[in-house]
Design a protein around this motif. Sequence first.
Motif, mmCIF file in Angstrom:
data_model
loop_
_atom_site.group_PDB
_atom_site.id
_atom_site.type_symbol
_atom_site.label_atom_id
_atom_site.label_comp_id
_atom_site.label_asym_id
_atom_site.label_seq_id
_atom_site.Cartn_x
_atom_site.Cartn_y
_atom_site.Cartn_z
ATOM 1 N N ILE A 1 0.803 -1.139 -0.153
ATOM 2 C CA ILE A 1 0.094 -0.006 -0.042
ATOM 3 C C ILE A 1 0.801 1.208 -0.138
ATOM 4 N N LYS A 2 1.942 1.472 0.905
ATOM 5 C CA LYS A 2 2.745 2.460 1.069
ATOM 6 C C LYS A 2 3.486 2.712 -0.328
ATOM 7 N N THR A 3 4.100 1.521 -1.027
ATOM 8 C CA THR A 3 4.781 1.839 -2.123
ATOM 9 C C THR A 3 3.889 2.341 -3.424
ATOM 10 N N SER B 1 -5.134 0.902 -19.213
ATOM 11 C CA SER B 1 -5.522 0.130 -18.083
ATOM 12 C C SER B 1 -4.627 -0.854 -17.537
ATOM 13 N N MET B 2 -3.725 -1.379 -18.434
ATOM 14 C CA MET B 2 -2.557 -2.242 -18.428
ATOM 15 C C MET B 2 -1.438 -1.741 -17.544
ATOM 16 N N GLN B 3 -1.155 -0.524 -18.260
ATOM 17 C CA GLN B 3 -0.064 0.337 -17.268
ATOM 18 C C GLN B 3 -0.410 0.483 -15.744
ATOM 19 N N SER B 4 -1.881 0.963 -15.883
ATOM 20 C CA SER B 4 -2.430 1.076 -14.331
ATOM 21 C C SER B 4 -2.630 -0.053 -13.343
ATOM 22 N N PHE B 5 -2.826 -1.163 -14.075
ATOM 23 C CA PHE B 5 -2.696 -2.360 -13.214
ATOM 24 C C PHE B 5 -1.366 -2.752 -12.789
ATOM 25 N N LEU B 6 -0.444 -2.637 -13.936
ATOM 26 C CA LEU B 6 0.984 -3.056 -13.441
ATOM 27 C C LEU B 6 1.420 -2.203 -12.434
ATOM 28 N N LEU B 7 1.463 -1.118 -12.559
ATOM 29 C CA LEU B 7 1.683 -0.241 -11.450
ATOM 30 C C LEU B 7 1.217 -0.357 -10.039
ATOM 31 N N LEU B 8 0.013 -0.922 -9.827
ATOM 32 C CA LEU B 8 -0.563 -1.654 -8.812
ATOM 33 C C LEU B 8 -0.068 -2.771 -8.560
ATOM 34 N N PHE B 9 0.155 -3.679 -9.324
ATOM 35 C CA PHE B 9 0.601 -5.032 -9.213
ATOM 36 C C PHE B 9 2.403 -5.097 -8.916
ATOM 37 N N ASN B 10 3.070 -4.419 -9.469
ATOM 38 C CA ASN B 10 4.376 -4.454 -9.280
ATOM 39 C C ASN B 10 5.178 -4.595 -7.935
ATOM 40 N N PRO B 11 4.516 -3.919 -7.013
ATOM 41 C CA PRO B 11 5.462 -3.835 -5.881
ATOM 42 C C PRO B 11 5.277 -5.155 -5.371
ATOM 43 N N ILE B 12 4.316 -6.163 -5.535
ATOM 44 C CA ILE B 12 4.047 -7.185 -4.764
ATOM 45 C C ILE B 12 5.046 -8.375 -4.879
ATOM 46 N N ILE C 1 10.774 1.441 -16.612
ATOM 47 C CA ILE C 1 11.030 0.430 -15.915
ATOM 48 C C ILE C 1 10.387 0.277 -14.702
ATOM 49 N N VAL C 2 10.284 1.598 -14.000
ATOM 50 C CA VAL C 2 9.804 1.636 -12.737
ATOM 51 C C VAL C 2 8.230 1.614 -12.628
ATOM 52 N N LYS C 3 7.729 2.049 -13.805
ATOM 53 C CA LYS C 3 6.097 2.028 -13.854
ATOM 54 C C LYS C 3 5.793 0.627 -14.422
#
Length: 688
Positions: free
Chosen positions: A28-30, A45-56, A196-198
């Motif tokens: 959540i923090k990240t 939508s794909m980039q938005s999803f990956l931004l949410l998903f990639n910290p996990i 790379i980050v997003k």
Amino acid sequence: MKNLWTKFRTFLNTKLGFFVVAIILAWIKTYFIYLTKFNLGVKGSMQSFLLLFNPIPTTILLLGIALYMKGRKSYVYLLIIDLITSLWLFANILYYREFSDFLTLTLIKGSGSVANNLGKSILGITKPTDFLVFLDLIILLILLGSKLVKVDVTKLNWRIPTTITAIAAVLFGINLTLAQQDRSGLLTRTFDNNYIVKYLGLNSYSVYDAVKAAKTSAVKANANSSDMNSVANYINNNRVTPNVQYQGVAKGKNVFIIHLESFQQFLLDFKWDNQEVTPNLNKIYHAQNTLSFDNFFNQVGQGKTADAELMLENSLFGLPEGAAMVTDGTTNTFQAAPAILSQKGYTTASMHGDVPSFWNRDNTYKSWGYDYFFSSHYFKEKKDYNIGYGMKDKIFLRDAANYVQRLPQPFYAKLITVTNHYPYLLDKKNQSISKTNTGDSTVDGYVQTAKYLDQSIGEFMDWLKATGLDKNSMVVFYGDHYGISANHKKAVAKLLGKKDFNDFDNAQFQRVPFMINMDGLKGGINHNYGGEIDVLPTLLNLLGVDNSQTVQFGSDLLAPKHSQLVAFRNGDFVEPNFTKVNGTYYHTKTGAVARNLTSEQKQQVAAMSNQVATELSLSDRVIKGDLLRFYKNKNFQKVDRKNYTYNKTKALKKLKKQNKKQKTSIMFQNKNKSLLDLYHTDAPELEH
């Protein structure tokens, strides 16, 4: 409900339960930091999803290491790992705020060369909300410290941490697959760390960066002459014939390079508080004997000032990460302006009112062939003489004149100003204009330091006129990089009186001054598009120096066939018809998104994108592989670093000896009497 809470408390009191809570809080923090602290340009939508998903995946992987530990060690390791990742995130927030990029290993390795004077800058950009990166860690400590959560010393079956590591690997595989589908060649073709980050997250980016740094080291070890041949072939096939009309018009003249720190083009003719911010530079800009360029762009990357110097003196691009002056300046072979002109009879010197190690200048300048480097060690130092990144400009330029008058002519002298540097601080006694009213502390002090810089330039130019140096010198002014980053768009819009300030506007905002002033020069405002990569070829043509053999990626700005394609370090570009920003093309004249392009226009923008990528890549190969060590130029003798020393005692003794032999310095011509009495400054620190 009560039963559910009891089960949750029971689960929380297990080692695995505490781990899950830590994962959720870190995730959540990240994600919150991604959304609020970085400008990653997420689209679709794909980039938005990956931004949410990639910290996990990486969070599970890193914190999961703690589960391999026994007893209480699991909790200790988990908290330590959380602290380290939080500190890394915090550091990137601060760096990104001013540089719109992420920290790299090469940048950190070279941090010792730029670490001084950073305290005020860091305090100036830190915001209270930045410390939210440590909130999850604080919550975990409270849970343990208040004994709301009990430490579970039960040893986990080895299959559990192993399974968790495997789950993290699978999740990362899914992340990478989806990212590659949305942007093919993500890890092989990108010039922008934001991608790379997003797509993969900050932790993955850090690993990616470390791998790249290792590969770069291997490239230099494995490079050979055939690598240089391919670069030379490209350069020769694309070499542009310089302007014949201006060829040699400054032959034998002294050259001053005036480095205008963080100075952007919009400041010229800009008014605030019912007065011109830069009246002296405005006068020079519009003078009949000044060649001025109003479509000249900075092209720096992470190295900022170091990148600008590299391009200016070598016509090589800065690196995609770090600063080449720091990572390669000590060891690489160069064909830089100081060495080129020194071999043509010039005395070469750089002057800077800060410590010599800043940006590794004391080593790099030897590789570039500077005869002298007058750093802060050569100037009087008093507490109120300095601000931010070195000596105040009025004091520095007055004191630098003391060494200018001793340089045997002709000379090539670079003077690096620093007062107009972030965080744009200036003591009240030196303020002569009010701050702007955008409400952004970074932006509002900018006009005050810019005006102070302009006043110092006016004083220096008056001294050149008083000594007669203005009659036999070519004075070159250039802005090294932007002063206000893309993270201050609202403030910039207000400052410029615009309703909006988008990515296209920011690309155009990268204009910086480039002016060549010389007595008798046929001047005027030139509208050709160009950048810092083009400075060296332009100056060498004016000086009448043969430039047909050097490895340079720029071309003479005045050449009839000069390419007006200006490459930015991240692979974007600007030219008279099209501007590319983050993969989107705009019409340069209108700022409108370029939709429904004709097949011919599509071919044009594709060709330009390819040219930019090719030149950046080839320039990187030259630096990373130290390829110029394999290159033979019959007009240039390779620099031997052992021939240079910037020790004050030795350098001044050498200068005195050189003056006795050549007898061409203005001080020697004035019967060895100083001309500093002709220098007039209103610097309050010098009043007696």
